[in-house]
Design a protein around this motif. Structure first.
Motif, PDB file in Angstrom:
ATOM      1  N   VAL A  92       0.939  -1.271   0.055  1.00  0.00           N
ATOM      2  CA  VAL A  92       0.007  -0.295  -0.053  1.00  0.00           C
ATOM      3  C   VAL A  92       0.710   1.254   0.144  1.00  0.00           C
ATOM      4  N   CYS A  93       2.244   1.113   0.304  1.00  0.00           N
ATOM      5  CA  CYS A  93       2.958   2.387   0.385  1.00  0.00           C
ATOM      6  C   CYS A  93       3.946   2.514  -0.826  1.00  0.00           C
ATOM      7  N   ASP A  94       4.268   3.868  -1.028  1.00  0.00           N
ATOM      8  CA  ASP A  94       4.940   3.933  -2.263  1.00  0.00           C
ATOM      9  C   ASP A  94       6.665   4.697  -1.896  1.00  0.00           C
ATOM     10  N   LEU A  95       6.355   4.896  -0.397  1.00  0.00           N
ATOM     11  CA  LEU A  95       7.757   5.369   0.151  1.00  0.00           C
ATOM     12  C   LEU A  95       8.067   4.819   1.687  1.00  0.00           C
ATOM     13  N   ILE A  96       8.946   4.291   1.913  1.00  0.00           N
ATOM     14  CA  ILE A  96       9.133   3.711   3.492  1.00  0.00           C
ATOM     15  C   ILE A  96      10.258   4.575   4.199  1.00  0.00           C
ATOM     16  N   VAL A  97       9.874   5.037   5.312  1.00  0.00           N
ATOM     17  CA  VAL A  97      10.765   5.834   6.199  1.00  0.00           C
ATOM     18  C   VAL A  97      11.258   4.934   7.200  1.00  0.00           C
ATOM     19  N   GLU A  98      12.373   4.634   7.162  1.00  0.00           N
ATOM     20  CA  GLU A  98      13.067   3.850   8.328  1.00  0.00           C
ATOM     21  C   GLU A  98      13.786   4.575   9.328  1.00  0.00           C
ATOM     22  N   ALA A  99      13.121   4.385  10.658  1.00  0.00           N
ATOM     23  CA  ALA A  99      13.580   5.000  11.754  1.00  0.00           C
ATOM     24  C   ALA A  99      13.191   3.907  12.888  1.00  0.00           C
ATOM     25  N   ALA A 100      13.916   2.727  12.754  1.00  0.00           N
ATOM     26  CA  ALA A 100      13.976   1.721  13.516  1.00  0.00           C
ATOM     27  C   ALA A 100      15.258   1.053  13.831  1.00  0.00           C
ATOM     28  N   GLY A 101      16.256   0.840  13.080  1.00  0.00           N
ATOM     29  CA  GLY A 101      17.474   0.404  13.466  1.00  0.00           C
ATOM     30  C   GLY A 101      18.328   0.021  12.094  1.00  0.00           C
ATOM     31  N   GLN A 102      19.503  -0.504  12.403  1.00  0.00           N
ATOM     32  CA  GLN A 102      20.230  -0.825  11.154  1.00  0.00           C
ATOM     33  C   GLN A 102      19.848  -2.444  10.742  1.00  0.00           C
ATOM     34  N   ALA A 103      19.262  -3.140  11.595  1.00  0.00           N
ATOM     35  CA  ALA A 103      18.944  -4.688  11.470  1.00  0.00           C
ATOM     36  C   ALA A 103      17.653  -4.531  10.481  1.00  0.00           C
ATOM     37  N   THR A 110      25.432  -2.546   0.274  1.00  0.00           N
ATOM     38  CA  THR A 110      25.213  -1.529  -0.593  1.00  0.00           C
ATOM     39  C   THR A 110      25.339  -2.073  -2.215  1.00  0.00           C
ATOM     40  N   GLY A 111      26.040  -3.092  -2.641  1.00  0.00           N
ATOM     41  CA  GLY A 111      26.084  -3.733  -3.571  1.00  0.00           C
ATOM     42  C   GLY A 111      24.657  -4.115  -4.033  1.00  0.00           C
ATOM     43  N   ARG A 112      24.047  -4.770  -3.311  1.00  0.00           N
ATOM     44  CA  ARG A 112      22.917  -5.448  -3.301  1.00  0.00           C
ATOM     45  C   ARG A 112      21.829  -4.240  -3.842  1.00  0.00           C
ATOM     46  N   LEU A 113      21.801  -3.102  -2.900  1.00  0.00           N
ATOM     47  CA  LEU A 113      20.885  -2.091  -3.101  1.00  0.00           C
ATOM     48  C   LEU A 113      21.045  -1.356  -4.376  1.00  0.00           C
ATOM     49  N   ARG A 114      22.395  -1.347  -5.023  1.00  0.00           N
ATOM     50  CA  ARG A 114      22.585  -0.812  -5.985  1.00  0.00           C
ATOM     51  C   ARG A 114      22.076  -1.325  -7.183  1.00  0.00           C
ATOM     52  N   ALA A 115      21.935  -2.679  -7.003  1.00  0.00           N
ATOM     53  CA  ALA A 115      21.389  -3.500  -8.037  1.00  0.00           C
ATOM     54  C   ALA A 115      19.851  -3.554  -7.958  1.00  0.00           C
ATOM     55  N   ALA A 116      19.361  -3.135  -6.953  1.00  0.00           N
ATOM     56  CA  ALA A 116      17.819  -3.574  -6.780  1.00  0.00           C
ATOM     57  C   ALA A 116      17.035  -2.250  -7.360  1.00  0.00           C
ATOM     58  N   GLY A 117      15.668  -2.504  -7.292  1.00  0.00           N
ATOM     59  CA  GLY A 117      14.888  -1.379  -7.782  1.00  0.00           C
ATOM     60  C   GLY A 117      13.734  -2.134  -8.448  1.00  0.00           C
ATOM     61  N   PRO A 118      12.550  -1.319  -8.794  1.00  0.00           N
ATOM     62  CA  PRO A 118      13.050   0.024  -9.226  1.00  0.00           C
ATOM     63  C   PRO A 118      12.953   1.182  -8.236  1.00  0.00           C
ATOM     64  N   GLY A 119      12.617   0.812  -7.038  1.00  0.00           N
ATOM     65  CA  GLY A 119      12.664   1.878  -5.806  1.00  0.00           C
ATOM     66  C   GLY A 119      14.011   2.748  -5.727  1.00  0.00           C
ATOM     67  N   ARG A 120      13.881   3.563  -5.220  1.00  0.00           N
ATOM     68  CA  ARG A 120      15.286   4.574  -4.892  1.00  0.00           C
ATOM     69  C   ARG A 120      15.522   4.483  -3.564  1.00  0.00           C
ATOM     70  N   LEU A 163      13.678   6.067   2.303  1.00  0.00           N
ATOM     71  CA  LEU A 163      14.810   7.026   3.172  1.00  0.00           C
ATOM     72  C   LEU A 163      14.964   6.375   4.328  1.00  0.00           C
ATOM     73  N   ILE A 164      16.402   6.486   4.477  1.00  0.00           N
ATOM     74  CA  ILE A 164      17.159   5.662   5.704  1.00  0.00           C
ATOM     75  C   ILE A 164      17.582   6.609   6.565  1.00  0.00           C
ATOM     76  N   LEU A 203      13.106  -1.902  -2.147  1.00  0.00           N
ATOM     77  CA  LEU A 203      13.270  -1.351  -3.499  1.00  0.00           C
ATOM     78  C   LEU A 203      12.995  -2.133  -4.687  1.00  0.00           C
ATOM     79  N   ASN A 204      12.947  -3.353  -4.569  1.00  0.00           N
ATOM     80  CA  ASN A 204      12.164  -4.375  -5.514  1.00  0.00           C
ATOM     81  C   ASN A 204      10.716  -4.544  -5.461  1.00  0.00           C
TER      82      ASN A 204
END
Ligand SMILES: NC(=O)C1=CN([C@@H]2O[C@H](COP(=O)(O)OP(=O)(O)OC[C@H]3O[C@@H](n4cnc5c(N)ncnc54)[C@H](OP(=O)(O)O)[C@@H]3O)[C@@H](O)[C@H]2O)C=CC1
Ligand SMILES: O=C([O-])CC(=O)C(=O)O
Length: 279
Positions: free
Chosen positions: A73-84, A114-124, A101-102, A94-95
């Motif tokens: 249901v969301c198109d933008l997730i804001v993370e304010a929970a922790g590194q895990a 970060t390598g996996r995140l760069r390859a993931a998408g279409p989310g930014r 937003l981290i 992203l997929n």
């Protein structure tokens, strides 16, 4: 050079930007302020669609959903929970097509992730400057060439720096010290992992300057540090840079500075910004 350029479509023919549907992860010191501001409509172009948290929430201004349901249901997730949470969910966010937003930038010093995140998408993926300033300038300076040295010195109340991996002697020293104690010196590659709730700023400096191994980090526990201090010093062939901040800590969670949720809101405002604002 001459060229025949196609005129831009008339603005009235372009679809209006849809309001972004925000899923907020973490209903703690950062999340409560961010979620309340969103629910009160303080960020034009964003609505609080749901909240994700470990605990059942009774006072939340939006439905509490599981992460899986939030992604439908969301198109933008804001993370304010922790590194895990970043490690476990960022790639899936992203997929799914949602942007992310981290706040827990410490997860991003892991090159495999970060390598996996760069390859993931279409989310930014976006990160907030959080408790430190000057990152936009340090990012700009990279355009002139690499920096030669970057140091971050973080000074906090001892209790906010205690970690399960510390031995009995250091634990006791942090509990009883009347003077500043240097608790760790390392690079931004190592430090945010050792203090996951209190040195994400080191990773944020590394994201801005481009190389976690270049960023030397000194973590100091000071019983007199009623204000949390972060000092960034950087130098390169084109100049020298120094940014120093001193923040009042959040009352409920003194590891986090009071300004951080407002930094998240500022980052969010820039991502979802509308006509009528100067962004
Ligand atoms: N970039 C920066 O400058 C800064 C970044 N941070 C980052 O932001 C994070 C949040 O800070 P803050 O709000 O102060 O922390 P809090 O501990 O006050 O709140 C975090 C909330 O997230 C919940 N949570 C933790 N893990 C999960 C999960 N897997 N799924 C759902 N909910 C979860 C926690 O629940 P529970 O307590 O049950 O685990 C808690 O309710 C910090 O851990 C840190 O990584 C913080 C300060 C500055
Ligand atoms: O809030 C702060 O001052 C910094 C912090 O906790 C972090 O970087 O994780």
């Amino acid at each position: 050079m001459t060229a025949t350029l196609t005129p831009r479509p008339d603005a009235s023919a372009r679809p209006a930007r849809p309001v972004r549907r925000i899923g907020l992860v973490g209903w703690g010191a950062i999340g409560r302020v961010v979620g309340t501001a969103l629910a009160e409509g303080h960020i034009p172009g964003a609505e609080l669609t749901c909240i994700i948290d470990n605990r059942p929430l009774v006072d939340a201004p939006a439905p509490q959903l599981s992460f899986e349901d939030a992604l439908t249901v969301c198109d933008l997730i804001v993370e304010a929970a922790g590194q895990a949470v970043v490690r476990e969910w960022a790639e899936r966010v992203l997929n799914s097509g949602a942007d992310l937003l981290i706040a827990s930038t410490g997860a991003l010093v892991d090159p495999e992730l970060t390598g996996r995140l760069r390859a993931a998408g279409p989310g930014r993926v976006y990160f907030t400057g959080g408790a430190v300033g000057g990152l936009d300038l340090l990012q700009a300076v990279r355009g002139l060439g690499p920096l030669t040295s970057v140091t971050l010195t973080t000074t906090k109340l001892p209790a906010t720096l205690h970690q399960p991996w510390m031995d009995a002697e250091l634990t006791e020293r942090l509990r009883t010290t009347t003077e500043p104690v240097e608790v760790m010196r390392g690079t931004a590659r190592d430090v945010p992992v050792k203090f996951p709730k209190s040195t994400n700023v080191a990773a944020s400096v590394a994201l801005a300057t481009g190389d976690p191994a270049l960023v030397q980090v000194v973590v100091v526990a000071d019983p007199a540090a009623t204000l949390t201090r972060h000092v960034i010093e950087a130098a390169g062939p084109h100049g020298t840079y120094r940014f120093e901040v001193a923040h009042r800590p959040d009352e409920a969670n003194p590891a986090t500075s009071q300004v951080v949720p407002h930094a998240v809101l500022r980052s969010l405002g820039a991502v979802v910004g509308r006509a009528g604002q100067i962004l």
